[in-house]
Scaffold this active site. Structure first.
Site, PDB file in Angstrom:
ATOM      1  N   GLY A  50      68.994 122.090  30.519  1.00  0.00           N
ATOM      2  CA  GLY A  50      68.010 121.011  30.577  1.00  0.00           C
ATOM      3  C   GLY A  50      68.585 119.680  30.156  1.00  0.00           C
ATOM      4  N   CYS A 110     102.803 121.095  33.004  1.00  0.00           N
ATOM      5  CA  CYS A 110     102.142 121.507  34.250  1.00  0.00           C
ATOM      6  C   CYS A 110     103.074 121.300  35.440  1.00  0.00           C
ATOM      7  CB  CYS A 110     100.817 120.760  34.446  1.00  0.00           C
ATOM      8  SG  CYS A 110     100.952 119.170  35.268  1.00  0.00           S
ATOM      9  N   ASP A 126      81.023 124.012  31.169  1.00  0.00           N
ATOM     10  CA  ASP A 126      81.483 123.776  32.532  1.00  0.00           C
ATOM     11  C   ASP A 126      81.222 122.328  32.867  1.00  0.00           C
ATOM     12  OD1 ASP A 126      78.487 124.560  32.666  1.00  0.00           O
ATOM     13  OD2 ASP A 126      78.873 123.565  34.569  1.00  0.00           O
ATOM     14  N   CYS A 157     103.428 117.505  36.407  1.00  0.00           N
ATOM     15  CA  CYS A 157     104.268 116.695  35.514  1.00  0.00           C
ATOM     16  C   CYS A 157     105.729 117.137  35.548  1.00  0.00           C
ATOM     17  CB  CYS A 157     103.720 116.733  34.091  1.00  0.00           C
ATOM     18  SG  CYS A 157     102.156 115.861  33.920  1.00  0.00           S
ATOM     19  N   CYS A 159     103.672 117.311  28.983  1.00  0.00           N
ATOM     20  CA  CYS A 159     102.849 118.250  29.751  1.00  0.00           C
ATOM     21  C   CYS A 159     103.751 119.159  30.586  1.00  0.00           C
ATOM     22  CB  CYS A 159     101.873 117.488  30.645  1.00  0.00           C
ATOM     23  SG  CYS A 159     100.778 118.567  31.576  1.00  0.00           S
ATOM     24  N   GLY A 207      70.744 127.667  40.630  1.00  0.00           N
ATOM     25  CA  GLY A 207      70.114 126.728  41.558  1.00  0.00           C
ATOM     26  C   GLY A 207      69.183 125.768  40.817  1.00  0.00           C
ATOM     27  N   GLY A 208      68.922 126.064  39.546  1.00  0.00           N
ATOM     28  CA  GLY A 208      68.017 125.223  38.746  1.00  0.00           C
ATOM     29  C   GLY A 208      68.554 123.816  38.538  1.00  0.00           C
ATOM     30  N   ASP A 216      75.734 129.804  38.914  1.00  0.00           N
ATOM     31  CA  ASP A 216      74.515 129.217  38.358  1.00  0.00           C
ATOM     32  C   ASP A 216      73.341 129.626  39.244  1.00  0.00           C
ATOM     33  OD1 ASP A 216      74.682 127.627  40.574  1.00  0.00           O
ATOM     34  OD2 ASP A 216      74.875 125.730  39.498  1.00  0.00           O
TER      35      ASP A 216
END
Ligand SMILES: [Zn+2]
Length: 382
Positions: A243, A332, A292, A335, A330, A95-96, A93
């Site tokens: 924004g 993963c 994100d 799990c 799940c 920095g805004g 990104d």
């Protein structure tokens, strides 16, 4: 080197499946971009852990590299991919966002939308955060949250720093406004952002990097229209909706729907800073390809798991003898190998492994939910 292709367009909504080609492989959209603040996802995950999560890409915060003054070393080492051994697409990104998060956001206790800080909590206090000292035509003067020194962020510095970091996708420097900004303030912030975009794009960007423009304008329709048309005309690869998005999720949906009337549909759309499980399907139906959010990883470090039923707080005492996995279905790593009781114990014992295991689950779970959504789009059911 870079390409965005729409593979399938839903007939029932604006949802679509796309493919973004980069020098570091493909991203199949809609895709979630986990936040890797300083190059790594918080919670102690290394690049091998990330392979367990199906994560396709990540987004790194440029501001924090400026704050630590380490972009030069990353460049010398060959960029973020080499420095952190993450060989998939990386975004940085501009920095805004820190103009908001360290400024009005911190001062007023606000999020970008009401879902993070519900609208009834929004109380107008004295505006202006202590860490954002001044916003001028030239740039923003920050006070470092780490050591208090001054950081003067300009569009040129944002571009140069992002070039040093070497992410695949970089973002124009904008002013992320507050949901409480009045029309006059939002207009000023939008116009200044547009001026910064032009300056940013005068910097020569290497062909190994592509730029995302950012639509500004807060909740004001006339501003969103102007900004969308302005960004459409920039030579950028992708378009982000940035924004303030209003005071509630409904405001956010309205803002996206309005922007959708004008936005260029041939480019990927990124909704900045939003990635809550509850809003996923809805924003994808509105044509969002990328999103994100720090939430799934942040709540994991504090003991909250994502599940089919929503958020699940593993820390409750009643779970100390629950020997089931978080989600039976799940697949993963967490799990497959650990029960709720073990995770509850590790959190109570303040072991770092706890946050790491739950972060792996949350990222994986979110990815599997996205797979299901992509499947629905594929079958014409979304
Ligand atoms: Zn899991």
């Amino acid at each position: 080197m870079f390409q965005f292709k729409i593979l399938k367009q839903s007939k029932k909504s604006k949802a679509r499946i796309g493919e973004i080609k980069t020098p570091h492989g493909k991203i199949i959209t809609p895709a979630f971009i986990p936040v890797a603040t300083l190059g790594v996802i918080k919670g102690g995950l290394d690049f091998r852990d990330l392979e367990l999560t199906k994560t396709q890409c990540q987004i790194v915060n440029t501001f924090h590299f400026l704050d630590l003054n380490r972009a030069e070393e990353v460049k010398k080492f060959g960029g973020l991919h080499k420095f952190f051994k993450f060989q998939k697409p990386i975004f940085t990104d501009s920095g805004g966002f820190q103009i908001f998060s360290l400024g009005k956001g911190a001062e007023l206790g606000l999020g970008k939308i009401g879902s993070i800080f519900p609208e009834n909590n929004i109380q107008k206090k004295k505006e202006g955060g202590k860490l954002v000292k001044r916003i001028t035509q030239k740039g923003i003067l920050f006070r470092s949250p780490r050591d208090g020194r001054e950081i003067y962020l300009t569009p040129e510095l944002s571009a140069q720093t992002q070039i040093k970091l070497g992410a695949d996708f970089i973002y124009l420097l904008d002013i992320c406004g507050s949901p409480l900004d009045d029309l006059k303030t939002a207009k000023k912030e939008m116009e200044l952002s547009h001026w910064w975009f032009e300056r940013f794009l005068r910097i020569k960007i290497p062909p190994t990097q592509q730029v995302f423009g950012i639509i500004q304008g807060g909740i004001y329709k006339e501003l969103r229209k102007t900004s969308t048309q302005f960004v459409n005309n920039l030579p950028v690869f992708g378009i982000a909706i940035g924004g303030a998005l209003g005071k509630s999720k409904n405001d956010m949906y309205k803002t996206i729907s309005f922007v959708n009337r004008y936005i260029d549909w041939q480019r990927p759309h990124h909704l900045l800073g939003i990635g809550d499980l509850e809003v996923l399907e809805k924003i994808i139906k509105l044509g969002i390809d990328l999103f994100d959010c720090a939430l799934p990883t942040r709540i994991a470090r504090h003991g909250t798991a994502l599940t089919f039923k929503g958020y699940f707080n593993i820390l409750k005492n009643q779970y100390k003898s629950n020997f089931e996995p978080i989600e039976k279905d799940c697949k993963c790593f967490t799990c497959q190998n650990y029960s709720i009781a073990q995770l509850n114990f590790l959190f109570k014992a303040k072991e770092q492994l706890a946050g790491r295991l739950l972060t792996i689950h949350n990222l994986y779970f979110l990815e599997t939910q996205l797979e299901k959504i992509r499947e629905k789009i594929e079958m014409g059911k979304l």
